[in-house]
Motif scaffolding. Structure first.
Motif, PDB file in Angstrom:
ATOM      1  N   LEU A   1      -6.763  -1.803   6.318  1.00 14.25           N
ATOM      2  CA  LEU A   1      -5.973  -2.742   5.640  1.00 14.25           C
ATOM      3  C   LEU A   1      -5.447  -3.820   6.546  1.00 14.25           C
ATOM      4  CD1 LEU A   1      -4.529  -3.963   3.018  1.00 14.25           C
ATOM      5  CD2 LEU A   1      -2.879  -2.321   3.479  1.00 14.25           C
ATOM      6  N   ALA A   2      -5.238  -3.372   7.498  1.00 13.17           N
ATOM      7  CA  ALA A   2      -4.655  -4.590   8.479  1.00 13.17           C
ATOM      8  C   ALA A   2      -5.719  -5.271   9.237  1.00 13.17           C
ATOM      9  CB  ALA A   2      -3.914  -3.844   9.773  1.00 13.17           C
TER      10      ALA A   2
ATOM     11  N   PRO B   1      -3.298 -16.576   3.733  1.00 14.53           N
ATOM     12  CA  PRO B   1      -2.027 -15.653   4.041  1.00 14.53           C
ATOM     13  C   PRO B   1      -2.185 -14.303   3.484  1.00 14.53           C
ATOM     14  CG  PRO B   1      -1.550 -18.132   3.333  1.00 14.53           C
ATOM     15  CD  PRO B   1      -2.834 -17.796   2.910  1.00 14.53           C
ATOM     16  N   VAL B   2      -1.825 -13.556   4.061  1.00 16.90           N
ATOM     17  CA  VAL B   2      -1.666 -12.057   3.816  1.00 16.90           C
ATOM     18  C   VAL B   2      -0.276 -11.407   4.103  1.00 16.90           C
ATOM     19  CG1 VAL B   2      -2.616  -9.531   3.680  1.00 16.90           C
ATOM     20  CG2 VAL B   2      -4.263 -11.738   4.101  1.00 16.90           C
ATOM     21  N   LEU B   3       0.504 -10.994   3.101  1.00 17.55           N
ATOM     22  CA  LEU B   3       1.919 -10.251   3.438  1.00 17.55           C
ATOM     23  C   LEU B   3       1.733  -8.799   3.196  1.00 17.55           C
ATOM     24  CD1 LEU B   3       4.870 -10.720   4.429  1.00 17.55           C
ATOM     25  CD2 LEU B   3       5.284 -11.091   2.032  1.00 17.55           C
ATOM     26  N   ILE B   4       2.316  -7.929   3.938  1.00 16.89           N
ATOM     27  CA  ILE B   4       2.194  -6.481   3.628  1.00 16.89           C
ATOM     28  C   ILE B   4       3.373  -5.935   4.068  1.00 16.89           C
ATOM     29  CG2 ILE B   4       0.860  -4.240   4.472  1.00 16.89           C
ATOM     30  CD1 ILE B   4      -1.266  -5.828   5.740  1.00 16.89           C
ATOM     31  N   SER B   5       3.937  -4.868   3.279  1.00 19.03           N
ATOM     32  CA  SER B   5       5.114  -3.942   3.248  1.00 19.03           C
ATOM     33  C   SER B   5       4.629  -2.836   3.824  1.00 19.03           C
ATOM     34  CB  SER B   5       5.788  -3.900   1.822  1.00 19.03           C
ATOM     35  OG  SER B   5       5.930  -5.072   1.267  1.00 19.03           O
ATOM     36  N   ASN B   6       5.511  -2.331   4.737  1.00 16.68           N
ATOM     37  CA  ASN B   6       5.166  -0.807   4.960  1.00 16.68           C
ATOM     38  C   ASN B   6       6.388  -0.316   5.670  1.00 16.68           C
ATOM     39  OD1 ASN B   6       3.906   1.576   5.529  1.00 16.68           O
ATOM     40  ND2 ASN B   6       1.821   0.321   5.941  1.00 16.68           N
TER      41      ASN B   6
ATOM     42  N   PRO C   1       0.856  -1.200  -0.096  1.00 17.43           N
ATOM     43  CA  PRO C   1      -0.153  -0.076   0.081  1.00 17.43           C
ATOM     44  C   PRO C   1       0.714   1.292   0.087  1.00 17.43           C
ATOM     45  CG  PRO C   1       0.135  -0.765   2.182  1.00 17.43           C
ATOM     46  CD  PRO C   1       0.987  -1.964   1.208  1.00 17.43           C
ATOM     47  N   PRO C   2       0.213   2.275  -0.315  1.00 14.89           N
ATOM     48  CA  PRO C   2       0.991   3.596  -0.237  1.00 14.89           C
ATOM     49  C   PRO C   2       1.445   3.540   1.365  1.00 14.89           C
ATOM     50  CG  PRO C   2      -1.148   4.091  -1.064  1.00 14.89           C
ATOM     51  CD  PRO C   2      -1.095   2.708  -0.582  1.00 14.89           C
ATOM     52  N   TYR C   3       2.798   3.999   1.615  1.00 11.35           N
ATOM     53  CA  TYR C   3       3.337   3.674   2.925  1.00 11.35           C
ATOM     54  C   TYR C   3       2.765   4.748   3.976  1.00 11.35           C
ATOM     55  CZ  TYR C   3       6.677   0.168   1.868  1.00 11.35           C
ATOM     56  OH  TYR C   3       7.357  -1.038   1.418  1.00 11.35           O
ATOM     57  N   ALA C   4       2.812   4.171   5.263  1.00 10.46           N
ATOM     58  CA  ALA C   4       2.441   5.144   6.573  1.00 10.46           C
ATOM     59  C   ALA C   4       3.468   5.968   6.775  1.00 10.46           C
ATOM     60  CB  ALA C   4       2.312   4.117   7.676  1.00 10.46           C
TER      61      ALA C   4
ATOM     62  N   ILE D   1      -0.253  -1.318  14.561  1.00 14.26           N
ATOM     63  CA  ILE D   1      -1.382  -1.802  13.511  1.00 14.26           C
ATOM     64  C   ILE D   1      -1.306  -3.090  13.300  1.00 14.26           C
ATOM     65  CG2 ILE D   1      -1.996  -1.433  11.127  1.00 14.26           C
ATOM     66  CD1 ILE D   1      -1.268   1.402  11.366  1.00 14.26           C
ATOM     67  N   TYR D   2       0.063  -3.925  13.113  1.00 14.64           N
ATOM     68  CA  TYR D   2       0.076  -5.133  12.605  1.00 14.64           C
ATOM     69  C   TYR D   2       0.095  -6.074  13.667  1.00 14.64           C
ATOM     70  CZ  TYR D   2       0.987  -3.053   8.192  1.00 14.64           C
ATOM     71  OH  TYR D   2       0.840  -2.159   7.110  1.00 14.64           O
ATOM     72  N   ALA D   3      -0.306  -5.835  14.663  1.00 12.66           N
ATOM     73  CA  ALA D   3      -0.347  -6.905  16.082  1.00 12.66           C
ATOM     74  C   ALA D   3      -0.997  -8.004  15.523  1.00 12.66           C
ATOM     75  CB  ALA D   3      -1.100  -6.215  17.154  1.00 12.66           C
ATOM     76  N   GLY D   4      -0.309  -9.404  15.693  1.00  4.03           N
ATOM     77  CA  GLY D   4      -0.769 -10.337  15.390  1.00  4.03           C
ATOM     78  C   GLY D   4      -0.071 -11.102  14.475  1.00  4.03           C
ATOM     79  N   ALA D   5       0.558 -10.116  13.628  1.00  5.28           N
ATOM     80  CA  ALA D   5       1.294 -10.838  12.519  1.00  5.28           C
ATOM     81  C   ALA D   5       2.505 -10.885  12.779  1.00  5.28           C
ATOM     82  CB  ALA D   5       1.273  -9.724  11.384  1.00  5.28           C
ATOM     83  N   SER D   6       3.404 -12.075  11.964  1.00  3.81           N
ATOM     84  CA  SER D   6       4.786 -12.318  12.223  1.00  3.81           C
ATOM     85  C   SER D   6       5.407 -11.312  11.520  1.00  3.81           C
ATOM     86  CB  SER D   6       5.120 -13.555  11.543  1.00  3.81           C
ATOM     87  OG  SER D   6       6.580 -13.759  11.363  1.00  3.81           O
TER      88      SER D   6
END
Length: 273
Positions: free
Chosen positions: A211-212, A225-230, A184-187, A239-244
């Motif tokens: 998105l998260a 599965p979902v992978l996100i870059s930021n 996504p557009p980065y934070a 925001i990405y609590a719960g993700a690896s």
């Protein structure tokens, strides 16, 4: 897949060419890769899934991809015709930019889009509030015509479906066997960046949170599965609590003022049940 990387045919701010090895290493196996924010397509070009669902909110970008997929020979010939020394000129550039902004012809816009991308400043893709493309002339010695890259994209596009929808709608299309990668557009990295550099991209912190949430629900409720870059910031880690989380030492420099340059790292957040 071999280690040779394929470049996108578009210049793209925030493109993932330099990070594809790290991204690829974290992407799980699956039948279809879904990209809600495909951009220039570096991850698409450097992965091997059976099928792809590629989305972007920019209709000019998606229309170009569809045209290149359907008629590569005529598109590449028509785009090549604009890459001449005579057209590497500010006056010509602004004439073509105006032509692009006034045109409602999808094919004509797609040909001009590649010219504007390569002859414009820094490969930026930016529109004003009226929806007019407003990137200034780039002043390059000899803009490169990406013929081999265009043909490669067209060939691989046989496996792809291109859509232009809000990201949440794209998530709703995911099925068992799919993998989702989001760029996504980065934070913002600071409140100053939030106000200046990121104003007007239409993707604020509310969208980052949404998105998260989409990623969390899709991974943990549906097993997709979902992978996100930021950017790697305190805020994105919350925001990405719960993700690896995997931190990437990217070494890009983002600067609001010349004397306050800060090294910015990136984060890959993997949601997987």
């Amino acid at each position: 897949m071999d280690n040779k990387k394929s470049r996108a045919f578009l210049k793209w701010a925030g493109g993932k060419y330099s990070l594809v090895s790290e991204i690829r290493a974290l992407l799980p196996d699956g039948k279809r890769l879904i990209e809600p924010f495909v951009g220039a397509g570096s991850v698409f070009l450097n992965t091997e899934y059976q099928d792809y669902l590629l989305n972007d909110i920019n209709p000019d970008l998606i229309n170009l991809y569809k045209i290149l997929q359907q008629k590569p020979e005529s598109y590449i010939a028509d785009a090549r015709a604009l890459f001449t020394p005579a057209n590497n000129d500010a006056q010509r550039y602004y004439k073509f930019r105006e032509e692009f902004n006034l045109s409602t012809d999808t094919y004509h816009r797609s040909v001009l889009f590649l010219y504007l991308n390569r002859f414009g400043y820094n490969g930026l893709c930016r529109y004003n509030l009226s929806g007019k493309f407003n990137v200034p002339f780039g002043r390059y010695k000899k803009p490169y015509f990406p013929e081999a890259e265009l043909y490669h994209f067209a060939q691989k596009a046989d496996r792809a479906t291109f859509v232009c929808k809000p990201f949440a709608e794209v998530f709703s299309l995911a099925q068992q066997g799919d993998i989702i990668y989001c760029d996504p557009p980065y934070a913002p990295i600071s409140t100053t960046a939030n106000f200046t550099g990121y104003a007007g991209n239409g993707f604020g912190m509310a969208e980052q949170n949404r998105l998260a949430d989409c990623a969390r629900n899709t991974a943990f409720s549906q097993g997709i599965p979902v992978l996100i870059s930021n950017h790697d910031t305190q805020q994105t880690r919350q925001i990405y609590a719960g993700a690896s989380l995997k931190e990437l030492k990217v070494g890009r420099y983002i600067s609001q003022k010349g004397h306050t340059r800060a090294k910015v790292d990136e984060l890959l957040a993997l949601y997987q049940s």
